[in-house]
Design a protein around this motif. Structure first.
Motif, PDB file in Angstrom:
ATOM      1  N   VAL B   6      78.598  20.393   3.357  1.00 58.98           N
ATOM      2  CA  VAL B   6      77.187  20.217   3.032  1.00 58.98           C
ATOM      3  C   VAL B   6      76.908  20.948   1.730  1.00 58.98           C
ATOM      4  O   VAL B   6      77.309  22.096   1.559  1.00 58.98           O
ATOM      5  N   LYS B   7      76.250  20.252   0.816  1.00 59.55           N
ATOM      6  CA  LYS B   7      75.985  20.848  -0.495  1.00 59.55           C
ATOM      7  C   LYS B   7      75.024  22.023  -0.356  1.00 59.55           C
ATOM      8  O   LYS B   7      74.023  21.947   0.342  1.00 59.55           O
ATOM      9  N   GLU B  10      71.981  26.115  -3.947  1.00 57.84           N
ATOM     10  CA  GLU B  10      72.331  26.846  -5.166  1.00 57.84           C
ATOM     11  C   GLU B  10      73.771  27.321  -4.996  1.00 57.84           C
ATOM     12  O   GLU B  10      74.207  27.589  -3.885  1.00 57.84           O
ATOM     13  N   GLN B  11      74.508  27.440  -6.090  1.00 57.82           N
ATOM     14  CA  GLN B  11      75.893  27.888  -5.987  1.00 57.82           C
ATOM     15  C   GLN B  11      75.954  29.280  -5.373  1.00 57.82           C
ATOM     16  O   GLN B  11      75.157  30.148  -5.698  1.00 57.82           O
ATOM     17  N   GLN B  13      77.072  32.818  -5.073  1.00 53.46           N
ATOM     18  CA  GLN B  13      77.700  33.808  -5.956  1.00 53.46           C
ATOM     19  C   GLN B  13      78.746  34.628  -5.204  1.00 53.46           C
ATOM     20  O   GLN B  13      79.773  34.980  -5.752  1.00 53.46           O
ATOM     21  N   GLU B 367      61.809  22.906  -3.645  1.00 45.24           N
ATOM     22  CA  GLU B 367      62.760  22.068  -4.358  1.00 45.24           C
ATOM     23  C   GLU B 367      63.038  20.817  -3.541  1.00 45.24           C
ATOM     24  O   GLU B 367      63.336  20.894  -2.358  1.00 45.24           O
TER      25      GLU B 367
END
Lengths: 536, 371
Positions: B6-7, B10-11, B13, B367
């Motif tokens: 699942v995307k 936000e990336q 970190q 978003e």
């Protein structure tokens, strides 16, 4: 009479409690709506309200998490777009899927599910294009066609499937006013023949002109289902935005000062065959003034922005002057030093770096004018203060300065980029599509920012395809067509139809004094679109 | 049970740093399986590979010696990769550095002066820069792909070195072996830990890590490199020149590789040979990625990969294992790392996707994908 007619019709499509969630957001929350045969139904909402998600579920591109779709009152599952087409659902997307180097006929043939004889197909295309007033020559190559003509290919492609429901996603965003009225005539004729149309838009006057009923989405939920006849554009707007939109009055400043930006025979030869060459562009923008440049997409707007902000260099040097200083041969940073700022159309990847924080993105264009550097080292303390002021002044909703630019919604990122440039207090600002794909609240913030900047003596050039936007903020307007800029006219002295003619490359100045008759207008519009083989 | 990706909104970190550790664990597991297939006791083999080299001061010094070229090159390549410039030919730039710097050593063979070594260092750097300037010119002038040009030039450099040591630079007293003279004392790097072979190059490597860290995090040059690498159009809008960046990162990478090559021939090797590197220039690419393209990460990754070289040698000596085991370990590490990097942008989800994604959307933000 209309009311009874509507009531007697059968329901074609009914959605019940459709729900779809993405990571971090519920895009559609128990959305229900129903469409009758032959009805033009508007799906209305701001950007991010969940319109696209909903139609993608209807068309089988996305799978709903919950909810049921009924087709002619039978429960149905639409697993993929092919299944949708078998039911009789067709969709015209906002972005066309056409091959530029192929002919209209070949493009249509490619989209057919089964192979079909080309001669037969050509006859069918001509027949449909005549019947619905969609003039199109099947043998033309796509790259020679205008955007409006390209859209007709997509529509004809859909009509060849004999659809019962046609979904159109923001179809008018790329069309001239004349093309819009032709499109509406076609849609009305289809509706008369019993085809239902689901029309997605956030342009209220269009919905008022075209649609019978509307479902209004806000934040993924249905706020209301209304009959359009009983609504005014402002009541629709209020429902769409949830708060009475305070209509921003046009700033009354007419005091203009010295020439700040002067384009003097600006010419730039395109290096790429798909780019547009700029031809002998002349324009003066005065201090305190907002000049709008209208035009259909792809007529040299990008190239004009780059030639003015220094991304593309031109000669001779005095073909671009900032406050009287020749700078056509200088790069972006030298022009910034002279007071230039620019906002490109593409937010992610051009105006901002998607994977970088807002802090880094504020450094991107501001480091020079605001002196964030000391011997090549970055003074992040100064940059932070600036970034914070942009976020506060322009009400950018984000998780702070560390948030990645890509994580912001389109409207918030655009507010950030516009704010970043305006807060540098430039003396000349060039902005392309300032409110493209941005909700009304953000658009108002952006327009107010531009007006304030002009009131403080800056010269502003706004390049936009949105005529309503240009009408509301510019003092003067010109149009660009195939890399040639028209003369500019004061906004009070020109009508939307005349701007439409200028966008098509026709000089309206001779008719400006006496009113253009509707007949002449149609005639000119017809000529500019070249429709061989199709009697008007 | 369904597993799906699942995307992430936000990336992640944290996953940027956790991913190499997961990759390391997978590499060890795969290594154990490999040793079992080879019929070797895995615990004994892993001990010989990863622990035994570090049981002596000699081993620690060797670790620094092997890590020096890897860190010098890796830290410079990581900058290039961040700028989107794929310099694959560091091995060739290393070889040219060794040729140019080593050439000075042979030319000034009879000169006993303090200035010989600094002169060699300068020429080593210039040699590497010259070799990297060729792909830079071809890319900026003709848009030639630097991956191909820099890689092909590696083979040219290796053959050039071979030609020189077989011909004009062959040791006159060397019984016709293809080797140069052994460098004079004034052309040899001083040892910084007496009794071992750890040489001055290690100090340069640490200085490079610190210098490049400052360059990337604090200066406008580093900022430009990151911008141009991630979004070239945004870089152009900001007024950064893509061509200048290409020149900068290629010359920096070439210079550092040349320096590493010079350190090899004037340090551990002490002369010019037909082969002066076990592929440090290529392995440094792995180092750069395992180190997350970050200078500090490259420091640790350089030490890890250096350990794999030492472990390969020790496993060869104590357990008669083939040298290829080293390459297999390095390859597996990069392989697993690239796979684990998917987790930076995606998270793994167990179970049915529809139900979980509805409940899994904890933090509702403003978003919305696709309006």
């Amino acid at each position: 009479m209309i009311e009874t007619a509507v009531n007697s019709r059968n329901t074609l499509l009914r959605l019940e409690d459709m729900t779809k969630a993405f990571p971090g957001v519920v895009a559609n929350d128990k959305v229900s709506l129903s469409i009758k045969s032959g009805e033009i139904h508007a799906l209305l909402g701001e950007n991010g309200a969940g319109k696209s998600t909903l139609v993608k579920m209807i068309y089988g591109v996305l799978k709903p998490d919950a909810g049921q779709l009924y087709w002619t009152e039978q429960p149905a599952t639409v697993g993929n777009p092919a299944a949708a087409r078998r039911l009789g659902i067709a969709m015209v997307f906002q972005h066309f899927s056409l091959f530029d180097s192929m002919s209209v006929l070949e493009n249509v043939a490619l989209g057919m599910e089964k192979g079909i004889d080309h001669v037969q197909l050509e006859q069918k295309i001509v027949e449909i294009s005549n019947r619905y007033g969609l003039p199109l020559d099947p043998s033309r190559h796509v790259y020679t066609l205008s955007v409006g003509e390209r859209q007709r290919i997509e529509i004809i492609r859909c009509l060849l499937q004999d659809p019962k429901l046609l979904i159109m996603d923001e179809p008018t965003s790329v069309l001239t006013p004349q093309e819009v009225s032709k499109l509406f005539a076609t849609l009305h004729r289809l509706a008369d023949e019993g085809v239902s149309i689901l029309y997605i838009s956030h342009k209220l006057d269009e919905i008022k002109a075209l649609c019978e009923s509307a479902t209004i989405l806000r934040g993924g939920k249905v706020v209301d289902s209304v009959s359009v006849v009983n609504e005014t554009p402002s009541s629709l707007a209020a429902k769409m935005m949830g708060e009475e939109l305070q209509l921003s009055e046009k700033a009354s400043h007419t005091e203009v000062g010295d020439v700040r930006l002067e384009l003097n025979g600006l010419t730039h030869i395109a290096r790429d065959p798909f780019d547009i060459s700029l031809k002998n562009i002349c324009l003066k923008v005065y201090s305190g003034e907002i000049v709008g440049i209208a035009g259909v997409a792809g007529n040299g707007q990008d190239e004009l922005l780059k030639a003015i902000n220094g991304e593309d260099l031109c000669s001779p040097a005095d073909s671009v002057k900032l406050d009287g200083k020749a700078c056509a041969d200088q790069g972006p940073n030298q022009r910034r030093a002279l007071g230039m700022a620019s906002i490109p159309e593409e937010r992610l990847g051009h105006g901002a770096v998607p994977g970088m924080s807002l802090l880094d993105n504020s450094l991107l264009t501001a480091f020079q004018r605001l002196e964030f550097l000391e011997h090549g080292f970055i003074r992040y303390d100064r940059c932070q203060a600036f970034c914070k002021s942009v976020i506060d002044n322009f009400n950018v909703k984000s998780n702070g300065m560390g948030a990645q630019a890509a994580s912001l919604s389109g409207g918030n990122l655009q507010k950030f980029i516009v704010g970043r440039e305006i807060n540098q207090k430039p003396t000349v600002l060039v902005v392309s599509q300032p409110t493209w794909g941005v909700d009304a609240g953000a658009a108002q913030t952006i327009h107010d920012g531009l007006r304030d900047l002009a009131a403080n003596g800056a010269a502003i050039l706004v390049i936009s395809q949105d005529l309503d936007e240009l009408m509301s903020i510019s003092d003067r307007v010109a149009a660009i067509c195939a890399g040639v800029l028209s003369e500019s006219f004061p906004m009070e002295a020109i009508s939307i139809e005349q701007i439409g003619l200028m966008m098509a490359g026709v000089d309206p100045s001779s008719e400006l004094k006496d009113q253009v008759s509707g007949r002449l207008l149609n005639q000119l519009a017809g000529q500019s679109e070249e429709s061989p083989g199709n009697p008007p | 049970m369904i597993v799906s990706l699942v995307k992430r909104p936000e990336q992640s970190q944290s996953m940027v740093y956790v991913s190499p550790l997961i990759a390391l664990v997978f590499t060890l597991i795969a290594g154990i399986i490999m040793f079992m297939i080879m019929g070797v006791d895995p615990s004994e083999a892993l001990y010989a590979f990863f622990v035994e080299p570090l049981t002596s001061s000699y081993g620690w010094a060797e670790l620094g010696v092997k890590a020096t070229p890897l860190i010098l090159i890796g830290v410079a390549l990581s900058i290039g990769f961040r700028a989107g410039v794929w310099n694959i030919g560091a091995e060739g730039q290393l070889t040219l550095g060794a040729i140019c710097g080593g050439g000075i050593a042979l030319w000034l063979y009879d000169v006993d002066s303090f200035f010989v070594l600094p002169l060699m260092i300068i020429f080593g750097v210039l040699g590497g820069m010259f070799w990297a300037a060729i792909p830079a010119f071809l890319k900026t002038r003709f848009n030639a792909n630097e991956i191909l040009t820099s890689l092909m030039l590696t083979y040219v450099a290796t053959l050039l070195l071979s030609l020189l040591v077989h011909g004009p630079w062959r040791d006159p007293d060397g019984f016709n072996f293809p080797e140069s003279r052994i460098f004079s004392d004034s052309a040899t790097l001083p040892v910084i830990w007496s009794g071992t072979s750890l040489h001055l190059g290690w100090v340069f490597a640490l200085a490079a890590v610190a210098g490049i860290w400052v360059l990337m995090s604090r200066t406008i040059i580093g900022f430009q490199i990151k911008v141009v690498g991630q979004a070239p159009d945004a870089g152009r809008h900001a007024g950064f020149s893509v061509n200048k960046m290409v020149w900068f990162v290629l010359l920096l990478g070439g210079g550092m590789a040349g320096l590493a090559g010079l350190f090899e021939v004037s340090g551990p090797i002490g002369q010019l040979l037909p082969s002066i590197s076990p592929g440090y220039g290529f392995t440094a690419i792995i180092v750069a990625f395992v180190g997350r393209l970050h200078p500090i990460g490259v420091l640790f990754a350089g030490l890890l990969i250096a350990l794999s070289y030492l472990g390969g040698e020790s496993a060869q000596i104590t357990m008669n294992m083939p040298l290829a085991v080293t390459g297999v370990f390095q390859g597996m590490l990069l392989f697993f790392l690239l796979a684990c990097d998917v987790l930076i942008g995606y998270r793994i989800q167990w179970g049915s996707s529809a139900a979980a994604s509805a409940t899994g959307s904890g933090a509702v933000s403003n978003e919305v994908p696709n309006g």
